[in-house]
Scaffold this motif. Structure first.
Motif, PDB file in Angstrom:
ATOM      1  N   LEU A 240     -58.439 -30.919 -10.023  1.00  0.00           N
ATOM      2  CA  LEU A 240     -57.086 -30.445 -10.262  1.00  0.00           C
ATOM      3  C   LEU A 240     -56.077 -31.579 -10.071  1.00  0.00           C
ATOM      4  N   ALA A 241     -56.299 -32.394  -9.056  1.00  0.00           N
ATOM      5  CA  ALA A 241     -55.383 -33.510  -8.800  1.00  0.00           C
ATOM      6  C   ALA A 241     -55.403 -34.520  -9.943  1.00  0.00           C
ATOM      7  N   GLN A 252     -50.485 -32.298  -7.795  1.00  0.00           N
ATOM      8  CA  GLN A 252     -51.237 -31.066  -8.034  1.00  0.00           C
ATOM      9  C   GLN A 252     -50.378 -29.828  -7.789  1.00  0.00           C
TER      10      GLN A 252
END
Length: 289
Positions: A240-241, A252
């Motif tokens: 996700l980051a 994020q």
């Protein structure tokens, strides 16, 4: 009996499931069954057009509680906030297509996007047009039949909407230039001054017309393009980051906030739904129609 797209079904638990096709040629299809709450309040820049196959499908839309039943057609306008939940303990089964407003504009050629008051209609013409798209479970083929179906859907929307909004002189050509420019350079930092240079329009009239022709503001249009790219990166294995960083979000948390506001679920839950492709657990409930 209904034949679902079960080869791509994501079973969320023993009762709820969701199946989807990838977005192609401006259209994404889903089919799902939910009990209880399905989605939190969210808004996206596509039309959401669907049919309840069984049960009662409830949602908040434009400050009121709505309920869709079999035989109804839901038409949620781009960028309008809504949620989703079952209207009874039995749950609800539905199909939905998400249609890029630019695809409708290809047919309408600069008319204001059709708006269906209340988000639900019993128009037989629109029901037939929507089902022609919803029942194509293999996704867009760019065939003559597919083109005809899109044209009929756009015209059915226009007929059902009627002349509910005042028509004023607009500049569709320059607005389309702005739309196409944003599609090409969404990864860059873009200002309204940049769009004014590209189109020869002042920022205020351009922003107003962009909302009318494409259903959302230029700034949200850019955010949605970043989210589309982030979803693809997540599906390709990015964290996700990393997905947030590679698509232009500050971090994020920034991406997560916009993702949840747009799709009604967190990116983590969405990714689990997309990855959890397995056979139905015993006792999984679904309607047959």
């Amino acid at each position: 009996m209904l034949e679902s797209i079960m080869t791509n079904a994501m079973f969320l638990d023993q009762n709820n499931w969701l199946s989807r096709t990838d977005t192609m040629h401006g259209i994404e299809r889903i089919e799902a069954f939910f009990q209880g709450n399905a989605y939190g309040m969210h808004r996206h820049d596509t039309y959401a057009i669907g049919c309840t196959m069984a049960g009662v499908q409830a949602f908040q839309y434009r400050g009121a509680h709505r309920q869709s039943l079999p035989g109804h057609t839901m038409v949620l306008h781009p960028d309008e906030a809504h949620d989703g939940q079952a209207g009874t303990d039995d749950g609800f089964h539905y199909r939905m297509i998400y249609v890029n407003p630019a695809l409708i504009q290809e047919v309408l050629g600069g008319l204001e996007l059709p708006y269906i008051e209340g988000g639900i209609t019993q128009s037989q013409r629109l029901l037939v047009a929507a089902k022609a798209m919803l029942d194509n479970q293999h996704g867009p083929t760019n065939s003559i039949e597919e083109t005809d179906a899109i044209v009929e859907l756009a015209l059915a929307l226009l007929a059902e909407a009627g002349c509910t909004r005042g028509q004023r002189a607009r500049d569709f050509h320059s607005t389309k230039l702005a739309h196409d420019f944003l599609c090409d350079v969404w990864q860059s930092i873009i200002s309204m001054d940049d769009l004014s240079v590209v189109t020869g329009r002042d920022r205020w009239s351009l922003s107003r017309d962009f909302r009318m022709f494409y259903g959302t503001s230029p700034s949200r249009f850019l955010i949605l393009r970043k989210l589309d790219a982030a979803r693809q990166r997540m599906l390709s294995g990015a964290s996700l980051a990393d997905a947030a960083a590679s698509t232009g979000f500050a971090d994020q948390a920034h991406m997560t906030r916009h993702f949840t506001q747009t799709f009604g679920i967190s990116p983590g839950r969405w990714l689990r739904m997309m990855r959890f492709r397995t056979s139905a657990p015993s006792g999984a409930k679904t309607f047959k129609t």
